[in-house]
Design a protein around this motif. Structure first.
Motif, PDB file in Angstrom:
ATOM      1  N   VAL A 101      50.248 -63.281 -37.342  1.00 24.00           N
ATOM      2  CA  VAL A 101      49.638 -63.242 -36.009  1.00 24.00           C
ATOM      3  C   VAL A 101      50.065 -64.436 -35.160  1.00 24.00           C
ATOM      4  CG1 VAL A 101      47.650 -61.894 -36.766  1.00 24.00           C
ATOM      5  CG2 VAL A 101      47.529 -64.399 -36.846  1.00 24.00           C
ATOM      6  N   TRP A 102      50.665 -65.444 -35.816  1.00 22.15           N
ATOM      7  CA  TRP A 102      51.130 -66.626 -35.077  1.00 22.15           C
ATOM      8  C   TRP A 102      52.149 -67.361 -35.934  1.00 22.15           C
ATOM      9  CZ3 TRP A 102      51.233 -71.860 -36.104  1.00 22.15           C
ATOM     10  CH2 TRP A 102      51.519 -72.707 -35.021  1.00 22.15           C
ATOM     11  N   GLU A 103      53.152 -67.946 -35.294  1.00 20.45           N
ATOM     12  CA  GLU A 103      54.105 -68.770 -36.026  1.00 20.45           C
ATOM     13  C   GLU A 103      54.755 -69.784 -35.091  1.00 20.45           C
ATOM     14  OE1 GLU A 103      57.859 -66.720 -37.228  1.00 20.45           O
ATOM     15  OE2 GLU A 103      56.877 -64.956 -36.366  1.00 20.45           O
ATOM     16  N   THR A 104      55.233 -70.865 -35.662  1.00 22.92           N
ATOM     17  CA  THR A 104      55.933 -71.863 -34.873  1.00 22.92           C
ATOM     18  C   THR A 104      57.292 -71.315 -34.444  1.00 22.92           C
ATOM     19  OG1 THR A 104      56.750 -72.837 -36.942  1.00 22.92           O
ATOM     20  CG2 THR A 104      54.812 -73.853 -35.942  1.00 22.92           C
ATOM     21  N   GLU A 105      57.831 -71.874 -33.366  1.00 23.77           N
ATOM     22  CA  GLU A 105      59.119 -71.410 -32.868  1.00 23.77           C
ATOM     23  C   GLU A 105      60.250 -71.816 -33.802  1.00 23.77           C
ATOM     24  OE1 GLU A 105      59.896 -72.462 -28.854  1.00 23.77           O
ATOM     25  OE2 GLU A 105      58.079 -71.523 -28.063  1.00 23.77           O
ATOM     26  N   GLY A 106      60.128 -72.962 -34.429  1.00 23.46           N
ATOM     27  CA  GLY A 106      61.151 -73.434 -35.352  1.00 23.46           C
ATOM     28  C   GLY A 106      60.505 -74.056 -36.569  1.00 23.46           C
ATOM     29  N   VAL A 107      61.247 -74.924 -37.246  1.00 21.20           N
ATOM     30  CA  VAL A 107      60.710 -75.585 -38.434  1.00 21.20           C
ATOM     31  C   VAL A 107      60.015 -76.886 -38.051  1.00 21.20           C
ATOM     32  CG1 VAL A 107      62.355 -74.546 -40.021  1.00 21.20           C
ATOM     33  CG2 VAL A 107      62.934 -76.710 -38.887  1.00 21.20           C
ATOM     34  N   VAL A 108      59.065 -77.277 -38.887  1.00 21.16           N
ATOM     35  CA  VAL A 108      58.296 -78.509 -38.685  1.00 21.16           C
ATOM     36  C   VAL A 108      58.596 -79.458 -39.844  1.00 21.16           C
ATOM     37  CG1 VAL A 108      55.980 -79.486 -38.475  1.00 21.16           C
ATOM     38  CG2 VAL A 108      56.466 -77.215 -37.517  1.00 21.16           C
ATOM     39  N   PRO A 109      59.063 -80.677 -39.576  1.00 20.03           N
ATOM     40  CA  PRO A 109      59.307 -81.628 -40.666  1.00 20.03           C
ATOM     41  C   PRO A 109      57.991 -82.062 -41.303  1.00 20.03           C
ATOM     42  CG  PRO A 109      60.466 -82.289 -38.651  1.00 20.03           C
ATOM     43  CD  PRO A 109      59.486 -81.221 -38.264  1.00 20.03           C
ATOM     44  N   GLY A 110      57.933 -82.064 -42.647  1.00 16.92           N
ATOM     45  CA  GLY A 110      56.731 -82.491 -43.352  1.00 16.92           C
ATOM     46  C   GLY A 110      56.503 -83.986 -43.206  1.00 16.92           C
ATOM     47  N   ASP A 111      55.258 -84.365 -43.020  1.00 15.25           N
ATOM     48  CA  ASP A 111      54.879 -85.770 -42.843  1.00 15.25           C
ATOM     49  C   ASP A 111      54.017 -86.198 -44.025  1.00 15.25           C
ATOM     50  OD1 ASP A 111      54.262 -88.276 -41.969  1.00 15.25           O
ATOM     51  OD2 ASP A 111      53.427 -87.665 -40.042  1.00 15.25           O
ATOM     52  N   ALA A 112      54.482 -87.177 -44.791  1.00 13.88           N
ATOM     53  CA  ALA A 112      53.729 -87.632 -45.958  1.00 13.88           C
ATOM     54  C   ALA A 112      52.449 -88.360 -45.571  1.00 13.88           C
ATOM     55  CB  ALA A 112      54.606 -88.551 -46.822  1.00 13.88           C
ATOM     56  N   TRP A 113      52.448 -88.993 -44.397  1.00 18.35           N
ATOM     57  CA  TRP A 113      51.317 -89.828 -43.987  1.00 18.35           C
ATOM     58  C   TRP A 113      50.723 -89.278 -42.698  1.00 18.35           C
ATOM     59  CZ3 TRP A 113      50.137 -92.805 -47.899  1.00 18.35           C
ATOM     60  CH2 TRP A 113      51.156 -93.208 -48.771  1.00 18.35           C
ATOM     61  N   SER A 114      49.420 -88.985 -42.723  1.00 15.32           N
ATOM     62  CA  SER A 114      48.771 -88.319 -41.597  1.00 15.32           C
ATOM     63  C   SER A 114      48.571 -89.254 -40.407  1.00 15.32           C
ATOM     64  CB  SER A 114      47.398 -87.777 -42.026  1.00 15.32           C
ATOM     65  OG  SER A 114      46.707 -87.247 -40.911  1.00 15.32           O
ATOM     66  N   ASP A 115      48.822 -88.717 -39.220  1.00 12.98           N
ATOM     67  CA  ASP A 115      48.586 -89.464 -37.986  1.00 12.98           C
ATOM     68  C   ASP A 115      47.096 -89.597 -37.673  1.00 12.98           C
ATOM     69  OD1 ASP A 115      51.305 -89.742 -37.597  1.00 12.98           O
ATOM     70  OD2 ASP A 115      51.463 -87.979 -36.296  1.00 12.98           O
ATOM     71  N   VAL A 171      64.494 -87.356 -45.876  1.00 11.39           N
ATOM     72  CA  VAL A 171      64.548 -88.567 -46.696  1.00 11.39           C
ATOM     73  C   VAL A 171      63.179 -88.987 -47.206  1.00 11.39           C
ATOM     74  CG1 VAL A 171      66.649 -89.401 -45.600  1.00 11.39           C
ATOM     75  CG2 VAL A 171      64.421 -90.087 -44.660  1.00 11.39           C
ATOM     76  N   ASN A 172      62.098 -88.370 -46.696  1.00 13.70           N
ATOM     77  CA  ASN A 172      60.754 -88.654 -47.211  1.00 13.70           C
ATOM     78  C   ASN A 172      60.351 -87.684 -48.322  1.00 13.70           C
ATOM     79  OD1 ASN A 172      60.252 -86.303 -45.785  1.00 13.70           O
ATOM     80  ND2 ASN A 172      58.585 -87.138 -44.543  1.00 13.70           N
ATOM     81  N   HIS A 173      61.334 -86.919 -48.842  1.00 12.92           N
ATOM     82  CA  HIS A 173      61.122 -85.969 -49.950  1.00 12.92           C
ATOM     83  C   HIS A 173      60.276 -84.773 -49.543  1.00 12.92           C
ATOM     84  CE1 HIS A 173      62.302 -88.634 -53.641  1.00 12.92           C
ATOM     85  NE2 HIS A 173      63.087 -88.849 -52.592  1.00 12.92           N
ATOM     86  N   HIS A 174      60.195 -84.473 -48.251  1.00 12.67           N
ATOM     87  CA  HIS A 174      59.487 -83.305 -47.744  1.00 12.67           C
ATOM     88  C   HIS A 174      60.465 -82.400 -47.000  1.00 12.67           C
ATOM     89  CE1 HIS A 174      56.108 -85.926 -48.588  1.00 12.67           C
ATOM     90  NE2 HIS A 174      55.275 -84.928 -48.386  1.00 12.67           N
ATOM     91  N   LEU A 175      60.162 -81.110 -46.997  1.00 17.17           N
ATOM     92  CA  LEU A 175      61.008 -80.139 -46.314  1.00 17.17           C
ATOM     93  C   LEU A 175      60.620 -79.977 -44.852  1.00 17.17           C
ATOM     94  CD1 LEU A 175      61.128 -77.183 -48.892  1.00 17.17           C
ATOM     95  CD2 LEU A 175      62.945 -78.836 -48.410  1.00 17.17           C
ATOM     96  N   SER A 176      61.567 -79.513 -44.061  1.00 16.19           N
ATOM     97  CA  SER A 176      61.261 -78.957 -42.743  1.00 16.19           C
ATOM     98  C   SER A 176      61.040 -77.461 -42.948  1.00 16.19           C
ATOM     99  CB  SER A 176      62.417 -79.197 -41.771  1.00 16.19           C
ATOM    100  OG  SER A 176      62.555 -80.580 -41.494  1.00 16.19           O
ATOM    101  N   LYS A 177      59.875 -76.956 -42.489  1.00 20.11           N
ATOM    102  CA  LYS A 177      59.482 -75.568 -42.769  1.00 20.11           C
ATOM    103  C   LYS A 177      58.817 -74.961 -41.542  1.00 20.11           C
ATOM    104  CE  LYS A 177      58.055 -74.779 -46.981  1.00 20.11           C
ATOM    105  NZ  LYS A 177      57.189 -74.636 -48.163  1.00 20.11           N
ATOM    106  N   PRO A 178      58.872 -73.624 -41.397  1.00 15.58           N
ATOM    107  CA  PRO A 178      58.087 -72.963 -40.352  1.00 15.58           C
ATOM    108  C   PRO A 178      56.626 -72.876 -40.782  1.00 15.58           C
ATOM    109  CG  PRO A 178      59.201 -71.325 -41.671  1.00 15.58           C
ATOM    110  CD  PRO A 178      59.656 -72.670 -42.196  1.00 15.58           C
ATOM    111  N   VAL A 179      55.735 -72.665 -39.834  1.00 15.63           N
ATOM    112  CA  VAL A 179      54.311 -72.470 -40.133  1.00 15.63           C
ATOM    113  C   VAL A 179      53.909 -71.091 -39.635  1.00 15.63           C
ATOM    114  CG1 VAL A 179      51.976 -73.368 -39.887  1.00 15.63           C
ATOM    115  CG2 VAL A 179      53.926 -74.944 -39.779  1.00 15.63           C
TER     116      VAL A 179
END
Length: 424
Positions: free
Chosen positions: A384-398, A362-370
């Motif tokens: 050489v490395w990847e996430t186990e699943g998808v990561v939801p995109g965050d519009a605003w940085s923590d 709903v924040n207009h970002h995809l959930s994607k693997p890295v």
């Protein structure tokens, strides 16, 4: 009675005219705007995105189009000229009356067109990694946010597997994406205990070609006895002389690894990859990924383009995903009306090319693997490395205090791009 008869005749005539006009509209193509630089410094990256949109439109038309109507690509060339992007966006919406636009690469081009899309209530699918710190009801961000690329890449390099890096060179092209991304990364590194003197930041203009002094400075910075890496947000054709100069000065990947966020298969195609072998890139997709979906799309891509050597890269996959979702949303809404399609986009899923499923949030970002890949001598990447699943995109940085408290949710009736997160 004559008056009633005349009135009924007029009503029938109007109804017939309306039906005829609706019939004409139903036969007209649905216009898809393509807003990518085909000339200038960014053509090295963006031309392939124009090509992939024509490929996707051709594939969809072979299936019968959308809502029984054929799709038509309307291609314009903003020529790596940021103000021209806004002019061309307005041209697409007002003159060509496109129903959707797929386009832009640099953040400065996206920033240029954003007010146009908001003013005219257009819809843009933006396929490239970006700096976050933005949320628009008129843009769907199908590339990576910083938490889907930049932060995981630095965490990997900090790890034992990534070389336990302690000193950091943040090298970028001088515009909004590198500057904001590096602001986030600098805050992240300091939060991890990295001292300010262990962070070097450098910016160069688009198309920069004389890297001798800068690479010499990087080499000197890395001589302090701590493992050093370069985090590169260098964009466009400036990457070619940068890597070449690293090789000229004898800097190998095992000495000072470079992890790039804007170097993919398309940028490596047709150049001497010798100086780049062993360096890294962080994306959400590599052409070398083994999956049935990936193999099928690449085979169709090669058949369409008529060239077995043409590559497929991350922003092309982002267009592939965004286009699938837009088609599904139009069919769900039963119309190309922007507001109806936008509402139908939330929760859309589509196969990605890594063998998983992309989700539109709903924040207009995809959930994607890295994924982090090492450049090979054939211009491809070995993961050489990847996430186990998808990561939801965050519009605003923590990692930016004023942004950490923000969230975006464009569903009605809430519909907000920079609202404070509810207290836990």
């Amino acid at each position: 009675m004559k008056t009633v008869s005349k009135l009924m005749a007029a009503v029938c005539l109007f109804a017939g005219s309306l039906a005829a006009s609706e019939g004409v509209r139903a036969d007209e193509p649905i216009k898809v705007g393509v807003l990518h630089s085909l000339s200038g410094t960014m053509a090295i990256s963006e031309t392939a995105l124009k090509d992939v949109m024509e490929f996707l439109i051709s594939e969809q038309n072979a299936k019968g189009g959308v809502l029984g109507r054929k799709l038509e690509a309307v291609v314009v060339d903003p020529a790596s000229d940021w103000p021209l992007f806004a002019e061309k966006a307005r041209e697409l919406i007002e003159q060509h009356e496109v129903d959707v636009v797929f386009g832009c690469w640099t953040s400065v081009s996206r920033k240029s067109v954003l007010p146009v899309f908001e003013e005219l209530n257009g819809m843009l699918f933006y396929p490239v990694q970006y700096e976050g710190e933005e949320s628009s009801r008129n843009i769907f961000y199908t590339g990576a946010a910083p938490n889907q690329q930049a932060i995981p890449a630095v965490e990997y390099l900090m790890s034992e597997d990534g070389g336990s890096v302690e000193r950091w060179v943040l090298a970028g092209t001088d515009y909004v994406y590198p500057r904001t991304t590096n602001k986030i990364l600098e805050a992240f590194l300091k939060a991890k205990g990295v001292a300010e003197e262990d962070i070097m930041i450098n910016y160069t203009p688009f198309g920069h070609s004389d890297w001798q002094t800068i690479v010499s400075d990087i080499k000197k910075f890395a001589s302090a006895g701590k493992k050093t890496a370069v985090v590169s947000t260098i964009n466009g054709d400036a990457n070619v002389p940068f890597y070449k100069e690293l090789g000229n000065q004898g800097i190998a990947a095992e000495d000072i690894p470079v992890v790039a966020f804007s170097v993919g298969e398309e940028e490596l195609a047709g150049i001497d990859t010798g100086p780049l072998v062993g360096h890294l890139a962080a994306w959400n997709y590599f052409m070398s990924v083994e999956s049935d979906e990936n193999s099928e799309v690449i085979a169709k891509w090669h058949a369409f383009i008529g060239d077995e050597d043409r590559v497929f890269n991350d922003p092309m996959e982002a267009h592939y995903i965004g286009f699938q979702m837009w088609v599904q949303a139009v069919e769900k809404a039963g119309t190309t009306d922007i507001d109806a399609v936008r509402a139908a986009m939330y929760g859309q899923t589509a196969p990605n090319l890594t063998g998983g499923t992309a989700v539109m949030n709903v924040n207009h970002h995809l959930s994607k693997p890295v994924l982090i890949g090492e450049i090979q001598d054939d211009g491809q990447f070995e993961t050489v490395w990847e996430t186990e699943g998808v990561v939801p995109g965050d519009a605003w940085s923590d990692f930016i205090p004023e942004s950490a408290k923000l969230m975006s949710d464009w569903t009605e009736p809430f519909s907000c791009g920079n609202c404070e997160k509810p207290s836990s």
